[in-house]
Write a protein that holds these residues in place. Structure first.
Motif, short mmCIF file in Angstrom:
data_model
loop_
_atom_site.label_atom_id
_atom_site.label_comp_id
_atom_site.label_asym_id
_atom_site.label_seq_id
_atom_site.Cartn_x
_atom_site.Cartn_y
_atom_site.Cartn_z
N UNK A 178 31.18 29.39 39.84
CA UNK A 178 29.84 29.93 40.06
C UNK A 178 29.09 30.06 38.74
N UNK A 179 29.77 30.60 37.75
CA UNK A 179 29.14 30.80 36.44
C UNK A 179 28.85 29.47 35.77
N UNK A 180 29.79 28.52 35.85
CA UNK A 180 29.57 27.21 35.25
C UNK A 180 28.39 26.49 35.88
N UNK A 181 28.29 26.59 37.22
CA UNK A 181 27.18 25.95 37.92
C UNK A 181 25.83 26.54 37.51
N UNK A 182 25.86 27.80 37.10
CA UNK A 182 24.62 28.48 36.68
C UNK A 182 24.38 28.35 35.17
N UNK A 183 25.28 27.63 34.51
CA UNK A 183 25.13 27.43 33.07
C UNK A 183 25.41 28.66 32.24
N UNK A 184 26.22 29.57 32.79
CA UNK A 184 26.53 30.82 32.09
C UNK A 184 27.90 30.69 31.43
N UNK A 185 27.95 30.88 30.13
CA UNK A 185 29.19 30.79 29.38
C UNK A 185 29.71 32.20 29.08
N UNK A 186 30.97 32.42 29.40
CA UNK A 186 31.60 33.72 29.19
C UNK A 186 32.70 33.58 28.14
N UNK A 187 32.72 34.46 27.18
CA UNK A 187 33.73 34.38 26.13
C UNK A 187 35.11 34.73 26.67
N UNK A 188 36.16 34.19 26.07
CA UNK A 188 37.53 34.54 26.50
C UNK A 188 37.78 36.04 26.44
N UNK A 189 37.20 36.70 25.44
CA UNK A 189 37.40 38.14 25.28
C UNK A 189 36.80 38.91 26.46
N UNK A 190 35.63 38.45 26.91
CA UNK A 190 34.98 39.14 28.02
C UNK A 190 35.73 38.90 29.32
N UNK A 191 36.26 37.69 29.47
CA UNK A 191 37.08 37.41 30.64
C UNK A 191 38.28 38.37 30.69
N UNK A 192 38.96 38.51 29.56
CA UNK A 192 40.14 39.38 29.53
C UNK A 192 39.77 40.83 29.85
N UNK A 193 38.64 41.29 29.33
CA UNK A 193 38.21 42.66 29.59
C UNK A 193 37.84 42.87 31.06
N UNK A 194 37.32 41.83 31.71
CA UNK A 194 36.86 41.96 33.09
C UNK A 194 37.98 41.82 34.11
N UNK A 195 39.06 41.17 33.72
CA UNK A 195 40.14 40.89 34.68
C UNK A 195 41.06 42.10 34.83
N UNK A 196 40.64 43.02 35.67
CA UNK A 196 41.47 44.18 36.01
C UNK A 196 42.35 43.75 37.20
N UNK A 197 43.54 43.28 36.91
CA UNK A 197 44.38 42.72 37.96
C UNK A 197 44.82 43.75 38.99
N UNK A 198 45.02 44.97 38.56
CA UNK A 198 45.41 46.00 39.52
C UNK A 198 44.31 46.20 40.55
N UNK A 199 43.06 46.24 40.08
CA UNK A 199 41.93 46.42 40.98
C UNK A 199 41.75 45.19 41.88
N UNK A 200 41.80 44.01 41.29
CA UNK A 200 41.57 42.79 42.06
C UNK A 200 42.65 42.57 43.12
N UNK A 201 43.91 42.73 42.74
CA UNK A 201 44.98 42.52 43.71
C UNK A 201 44.94 43.57 44.81
N UNK A 202 44.57 44.79 44.46
CA UNK A 202 44.47 45.85 45.47
C UNK A 202 43.41 45.52 46.50
N UNK A 203 42.26 45.06 46.05
CA UNK A 203 41.18 44.70 46.97
C UNK A 203 41.57 43.50 47.84
N UNK A 204 42.14 42.50 47.22
CA UNK A 204 42.55 41.31 47.98
C UNK A 204 43.62 41.66 49.00
N UNK A 205 44.55 42.48 48.60
CA UNK A 205 45.64 42.90 49.50
C UNK A 205 45.09 43.60 50.74
N UNK A 206 43.95 44.26 50.58
CA UNK A 206 43.34 45.00 51.70
C UNK A 206 42.22 44.22 52.38
N UNK A 207 42.19 42.92 52.16
CA UNK A 207 41.22 42.07 52.84
C UNK A 207 39.80 42.20 52.34
#
Length: 213
Positions: free
Chosen positions: A168-197
Motif C-alpha cells: 500500500x505504501x509503495x503504491x502511494x510512493x511513501x518510503x518508510x525507514x527501517x527504523x520506523x518499521x521496527x518501531x511500528x511493528x508491535x508484534x504482541x499487538x498485531x498477533x493479538x488482533x489477528x488471533x481475534x479476527x
C-alpha cells in the motif's frame, strides 16, 4: 578437533530448477517432498524406492530412474542430494559434484557436503532456519521446537498483513525507514488482533503508526 565450517546463510529459489536425488528410501522421500514443496523439478535415481516415492513417480510429480547411480548422472542438475545407505556410492556422487562445482548435500555427512539443510519452522511466508553447522542436528531440531511454541500459526496472517501494508505504501510512493518499521511493528499487538479476527484493524493501526509524523 577441527573447527566446524562457517556456512553462508541463504535462501535459494528452486522453482523450475532441476534437482537430483540419489536414493529412494524414507530419508530420500523427505528430501524429495521438501524439494517439491519448493517447486523444483525432481529426478530420482534408485533401483528400489519406498511406496510414497513410487506414488509420486506414478503421478508424474517426479522423474524416476529405476537403477543405481552411474557417472554422468549429475548432468544438468542444479542441486544434488545423495541419500543412499551405500558409503561408496555417496563418495562417488560427492566427488562428481565437487568436480562439476554443483551444490551437493550428503545426508548425515556434512564433511562431504557443500551445503547443509537446517531445521526449519514455516509459518506461511515466514521461514525460520536453525543450524548447528552440521555438528548436532538434534540440538537444531530442539531449538526449532522451542521457537515453534512462541511463533504461532497467526504469524502467517501477520506476514500477509504487513506485506499488504508495505505494498500500500509503495503504491502511494511513501518510503518508510527501517527504523520506523521496527518501531511500528508491535508484534504482541498485531498477533493479538489477528488471533481475534481483527486483522483489518491491525492493518489500520500499523499503517497509522508508519505514516504519522
Amino acid at each position: 578437533m577441527s573447527e566446524a565450517p562457517k556456512y553462508y546463510p541463504t535462501f535459494i529459489s528452486l522453482t523450475g530448477r532441476d534437482c537430483l536425488v540419489i536414493g529412494g528410501g524414507t530419508v530420500a522421500q523427505r528430501k524429495i517432498e521438501t524439494l517439491l514443496e519448493c517447486q523444483a523439478r525432481v529426478r530420482v535415481i534408485s533401483p528400489q524406492v519406498v511406496s510414497r516415492v513410487a506414488e509420486l513417480a506414478a503421478a508424474g510429480s517426479i522423474e524416476l530412474v529405476d537403477r543405481g547411480y552411474a557417472e554422468g548422472d549429475l548432468d544438468g542438475a542444479f542441486l544434488v542430494v545423495s541419500a543412499t545407505n551405500d558409503a561408496a556410492v555417496n563418495q562417488q556422487v560427492s566427488l562428481e559434484a565437487a568436480r562439476r562445482g554443483q551444490l551437493i548435500n550428503m545426508v548425515d555427512d556434512p564433511d562431504h557436503s557443500n551445503f547443509i539443510v537446517p531445521a526449519t519452522l514455516n509459518r506461511g511466508d515466514i521461514t525460520i532456519a536453525v543450524s548447528t553447522a552440521g555438528t548436532s542436528p538434534a540440538l537444531a531440531r530442539r531449538i526449532k521446537h522451542d521457537i515453534e511454541e512462541s511463533i504461532g500459526a497467526e504469524y502467517a496472517d501477520v506476514a500477509k498483513l504487513v506485506g499488504g501494508v508495505r505494498r500500500n505504501l509503495l503504491d502511494r510512493g511513501i518510503s518508510i525507514s527501517p527504523e520506523k518499521w521496527q518501531a511500528a511493528l508491535d508484534l504482541e499487538e498485531l498477533t493479538g488482533l489477528v488471533r481475534n479476527g481483527r486483522g483489518q484493524q491491525a492493518a489500520e493501526i500499523l499503517l497509522t503508526k508508519l505514516v504519522e509524523d
